[in-house]
Design a protein around this motif. Structure first.
Motif, short mmCIF file in Angstrom:
data_model
loop_
_atom_site.label_atom_id
_atom_site.label_comp_id
_atom_site.label_asym_id
_atom_site.label_seq_id
_atom_site.Cartn_x
_atom_site.Cartn_y
_atom_site.Cartn_z
N PHE A 162 0.82 -1.20 0.00
CA PHE A 162 0.00 0.00 0.00
C PHE A 162 0.86 1.26 0.00
O PHE A 162 0.62 2.20 -0.76
N ASN A 163 1.89 1.26 0.84
CA ASN A 163 2.80 2.41 0.89
C ASN A 163 3.59 2.57 -0.40
O ASN A 163 3.84 3.69 -0.86
N LEU A 164 4.00 1.46 -0.99
CA LEU A 164 4.70 1.52 -2.28
C LEU A 164 3.78 2.11 -3.35
O LEU A 164 4.21 2.92 -4.18
N GLY A 165 2.51 1.71 -3.33
CA GLY A 165 1.55 2.26 -4.28
C GLY A 165 1.38 3.75 -4.10
O GLY A 165 1.33 4.51 -5.08
N ASN A 166 1.32 4.20 -2.85
CA ASN A 166 1.19 5.64 -2.57
C ASN A 166 2.38 6.43 -3.10
O ASN A 166 2.22 7.49 -3.71
N ALA A 167 3.58 5.91 -2.87
CA ALA A 167 4.79 6.61 -3.31
C ALA A 167 4.87 6.65 -4.84
O ALA A 167 5.24 7.68 -5.42
N GLN A 168 4.53 5.54 -5.47
CA GLN A 168 4.55 5.50 -6.93
C GLN A 168 3.51 6.47 -7.52
O GLN A 168 3.76 7.13 -8.53
N TYR A 169 2.37 6.57 -6.87
CA TYR A 169 1.32 7.47 -7.34
C TYR A 169 1.77 8.93 -7.22
O TYR A 169 1.48 9.76 -8.09
N LYS A 170 2.49 9.23 -6.13
CA LYS A 170 3.00 10.60 -5.94
C LYS A 170 3.99 10.97 -7.05
O LYS A 170 4.10 12.15 -7.41
#
Length: 262
Positions: A71-79
């Motif tokens: 989930f955190n990896l997804g957030n960072a990639q989205y940013k």
């Protein structure tokens, strides 16, 4: 005799020593991964998204993974506006935690940022009902539920068998039949979900733009074009090519390097 006893004692001591070494190494790896995870969170808060990703990827390289990590990896990639990787990691998180509202919400945001708008084929009422019910639990969840109901069924049936009064017999019999129906339902769902998972080979397009071919060769005709973040199903493989299908029924061939399997 004494030599034999000493050999066995030394062998036993060696096993005990090896056990404590493995426990220590496991604890050290866990502590290191926890530190990396917290380090990544701090980097993310400071807007250093790529560095946060690097820290969290080190954890994945050790074989550890979790819904929170994905989930955190997804957030960072989205940013970083990396739509393909963000959708991929949100989907990975959803596989481990299928009912998490935050993951579903962020995945929807990432999907809205995709270029391709694919309308799925219409589903029957039964197909919609099955999809809603089957996603309540994973295959393991349905299997555990089936085992739980089987235990209750046996207990209730034993109560029925050894009951002395007609009223109690009727009560336990009806209860056991009700639990038996739930057992059959959960067992059926476990088999159906397992079958779906066996056939399910989802993947995410990682290339910014890819031409989908009618045949598994670069010289074949272009069927249509896809962009990063689009979710596809792998239907077949021919060497380094995958035949993919979309939710709207379209299909074609793309190089294996242009997508990443979930």
């Amino acid at each position: 005799m004494n030599n034999e006893i000493n050999k066995k004692a030394k062998k036993f001591q060696g096993k005990i020593f090896l056990f404590f070494v493995l426990v220590f190494l496991s604890f050290s790896a866990f502590s290191q991964n926890q530190n990396l995870f917290e380090e990544g969170k701090e980097l993310y808060k400071n807007g250093k998204y790529q560095q946060a990703i690097n820290a969290w990827m080190e954890i994945l390289e050790t074989g550890e993974h979790s819904a929170e990590l994905y989930f955190n990896l997804g957030n960072a990639q989205y940013k970083l506006n990396h739509i393909g990787p963000s959708v991929y990691y949100y989907e990975k998180a959803l596989q481990l935690s299928p009912n998490d509202a935050d993951i579903k919400n962020n995945l929807a945001y990432a999907e809205n940022a995709r270029i391709d708008a694919i309308e799925p084929l219409p589903k029957t009422v039964f197909a919609k009902w099955y999809e809603n019910v089957s996603t309540i639990f994973t295959f393991e969840g349905w299997a555990i539920l089936a085992v739980t109901f089987s235990v209750f069924f046996v207990i209730l049936f034993l109560f029925y068998y050894f009951a002395f009064t007609e009223r109690r017999k009727r009560l336990f019999f009806v209860s056991s039949m009700g639990v038996g129906l739930l057992l059959i339902t959960s067992l059926t769902m476990a088999f159906l979900v397992y079958g779906d998972n066996s056939k399910n080979r989802p993947a995410i397009i990682f290339s910014s733009e890819i031409e989908v071919k009618t045949e598994p060769s670069m010289g074949s005709n272009v069927a249509f074009t896809l962009h990063e973040g689009t979710k596809v199903q792998i239907a077949a493989q021919d060497g380094n090519w995958y035949r993919i299908t979309l939710a709207d029924g379209k299909d074609g061939w793309i190089p294996a390097t242009d997508l990443k399997q979930l």
